[in-house]
Design an enzyme around this catalytic site. Structure first.
Site, PDB file in Angstrom:
ATOM      1  N   GLU A 103       0.833  -1.208   0.000  1.00 48.17           N
ATOM      2  CA  GLU A 103       0.000   0.000   0.000  1.00 48.17           C
ATOM      3  C   GLU A 103       0.859   1.247   0.000  1.00 48.17           C
ATOM      4  OE1 GLU A 103      -2.382   3.379   1.692  1.00 48.17           O
ATOM      5  OE2 GLU A 103      -0.482   2.514   2.372  1.00 48.17           O
TER       6      GLU A 103
ATOM      7  N   ASP B 272      -7.487   1.867   7.713  1.00 48.18           N
ATOM      8  CA  ASP B 272      -6.125   2.356   7.554  1.00 48.18           C
ATOM      9  C   ASP B 272      -5.925   3.517   8.519  1.00 48.18           C
ATOM     10  OD1 ASP B 272      -3.663   3.238   6.722  1.00 48.18           O
ATOM     11  OD2 ASP B 272      -4.198   3.519   4.627  1.00 48.18           O
TER      12      ASP B 272
ATOM     13  N   HIS C 223       4.576   8.297   9.054  1.00 45.00           N
ATOM     14  CA  HIS C 223       5.639   7.935   8.113  1.00 45.00           C
ATOM     15  C   HIS C 223       7.037   8.212   8.678  1.00 45.00           C
ATOM     16  CE1 HIS C 223       3.175   7.656   4.115  1.00 45.00           C
ATOM     17  NE2 HIS C 223       2.743   6.836   5.055  1.00 45.00           N
TER      18      HIS C 223
END
Length: 537
Positions: free
Chosen positions: A344, A373, A475
């Protein structure tokens, strides 16, 4: 608080949902946060809402997240697709599902793996690298040439934007520009071009670099904000339709701003490698009384290269895994199919390959898809995909299949029932539900926020910290076991279970296929209270 007006079309959708669920819902008190599973959960059938939600616990979800953290710790701090950390994550999910009694398959797909950039001189270093959609395969070792970069704050630049091609705007077709300035004047063919994010599209930078003779391209993040300093991943360099430049035939990678600084040193040589390494989605199925009406739920299992990804998306992955264990003994009306997607973070690769690999008849069997998610963001707000477009118009080219609003209604009615405020998030297709909606499959999902900054209004409703990202470690390497809000994760794990059991017995509100009542004492699910409207000007 701004509540959504209850228009006629909204009322019809909700009434249809209530009619489909009439007599199906059991009055229950949601379990306390972090309460351990009641004794005997491993032997329960959990066919009712009360028994299922008693057994789906925050403690159970956190145990799975702890296991994913341990996997990352043992594999260089990451669970990114194409790494040993991802392989170990797949093994963990498969072992857990098989022990619970699910039928499990590995669905393999081609995957372009970006190897870390190895800097050889004058500094010896290994830099995490992210995938760039459109990259060719290949391994290149050569000198690195910086292209019109700017390392001085605020680091505005047009690195690589001037060359053989130009564009009217980002996203516009690339057209030949033989007479303009050229960032690549004097570039030595065969070397590696180092370009900085900013000023124009990635597609234009790559087109100009390749045309100038670059054998590989490294794109580093701009470095103007913390969010634009991390390793670049899940970006695309594919030229827009109608472009004069059409074919990329060199390897492309994304790196962080810090890596770009290091690679920009005079005398730098490096190795860039992009290889093919097939990866696996984990697909688990629990047979229902009918096999032609499949209820799917999924979330991506991979992290970004920079970190372990325990919120993104160890939260959705762990919640689904806990649910799979606790619902495994149920004999549903409709077949349940859960998915843990790979790739993904590199561009929705695993889920897209899965859906595209199904025949039309197989796609037609899927009644709906629910996507999870990031459901435990530390500075969260509770959000539901806005399928009825009450807050956000859909982006151009993003279809919203009929029936998707009925999925949204279930989430919103549950939040209303437990007294949890919620808001809409754009139905954008920017996660693994994209391939499903493109193929006409009704979809929905939950989201607690990523890089967007929380407002004072949102802080007043959900708590947390105004002026900080919903997930300050989005991230990044700090997306670890502690990067989770227990309340958000607990509420959403229960809601994920509630929605799965609801549609396991009836999808009539979504696709008109009659089902049957969820066992248990009946009551009326409340109509949605309406989103808080904090994204509406």
């Amino acid at each position: 608080m701004v509540s959504r007006p209850a228009g006629r079309s909204r009322r019809v959708s909700t009434l249809a949902l209530l009619a489909a669920l009439a007599g199906a819902l059991l009055v229950f008190a949601p379990p306390a946060a972090a309460a351990p599973s009641p004794a005997g959960c491993e032997n329960r059938t959990n066919t009712t809402y009360q028994t299922l939600l008693e057994c789906v616990t925050l403690e159970g979800v956190r145990e799975h997240q702890a296991a994913l953290q341990e996997i990352a710790n043992a594999n260089g701090g990451t669970r990114a697709a194409g790494t040993p950390g991802y392989d170990a994550s797949v093994d963990y999910v498969v072992d857990t599902l098989e022990a619970a009694g699910w039928s499990v398959d590995l669905n393999f797909f081609d995957f372009t793996v970006v190897q870390p950039v190895e800097q050889l001189t004058p500094t010896v270093a290994t830099h995490a690298a992210g995938g760039v959609t459109g990259s060719a395969l290949g391994t290149v070792t050569n000198a690195v040439t910086p292209i019109d970069i700017n390392l001085v704050p605020p680091r505005a630049n047009t690195s690589g934007c001037d060359g053989a091609f130009t564009e009217a705007a980002v996203g516009a077709p690339l057209v030949a520009d033989p007479g303009g300035p050229d960032d690549f004047a004097g570039f030595v063919a065969g070397r590696i071009a180092l370009v900085q994010r900013g000023g124009c599209s990635f597609a234009l930078k790559v087109a100009n670099a390749q045309t100038a003779g670059a054998a590989a391209v490294i794109i580093f993040n701009q470095g103007d904000t913390p969010a634009r300093s991390v390793t670049l991943t899940n970006i695309t360099a594919v030229p827009p339709a109608g472009s004069a430049f059409t074919t990329i035939n060199v390897p492309l990678v994304g790196v962080s701003f810090a890596a770009g600084e290091s690679l920009s040193q005079a005398g730098t040589t490096a190795t860039v490698a992009v290889v093919n390494d097939p990866q696996a989605n984990v697909i688990a199925e629990l047979a229902g009384r009918t096999d032609d009406n499949v209820v799917m739920a999924g979330g991506h299992l991979d992290s970004v290269p920079a970190g372990p990804g325990i919120n993104d998306n160890g939260s959705g992955s762990a919640a689904l895994l806990e649910l799979a264990q606790q619902i495994a003994k149920v004999k549903p009306q409709n077949t349940l199919r859960f998915a843990w997607w790979g790739g993904e973070e590199a561009g929705l690769i695993g889920s897209t390959a899965y859906v595209n690999g199904l025949s039309q008849a197989e796609r037609d069997r899927i009644a709906l898809y629910m996507n999870y998610d990031m459901v435990g963001s530390p500075n969260y707000i509770q959000m539901v995909y806005d399928a009825d477009q009450s807050s956000f118009p859909p982006p151009a080219g993003v279809p919203i299949p009929a029936g998707s609003a009925a999925i949204e209604d279930v989430y919103e009615s549950y939040y209303t029932m437990v007294g949890e405020p919620y808001d809409d998030t754009q139905f954008s297709g920017r996660s693994d539900y994209q391939a499903f909606i493109v193929n006409g499959i009704p979809s929905g999902g939950l989201f607690t926020g990523a890089e967007q900054v929380k407002t004072a209004e949102q802080q007043a409703i959900w708590g947390g910290t105004a002026g900080a990202q919903f997930d300050p470690c989005y991230h990044q390497a700090c997306d670890t076991f502690v990067n989770v809000n227990d309340h958000a994760l607990d509420v959403n794990s229960d809601l994920i279970a509630f929605a799965a059991l609801t549609f396991a017995f009836s999808t009539e509100a979504v696709n008109g296929v009659p089902g049957r009542a969820v066992p248990g004492t009946s009551f009326s699910l409340p109509a949605p209270a309406g989103p808080e409207g904090t994204f509406i000007p």
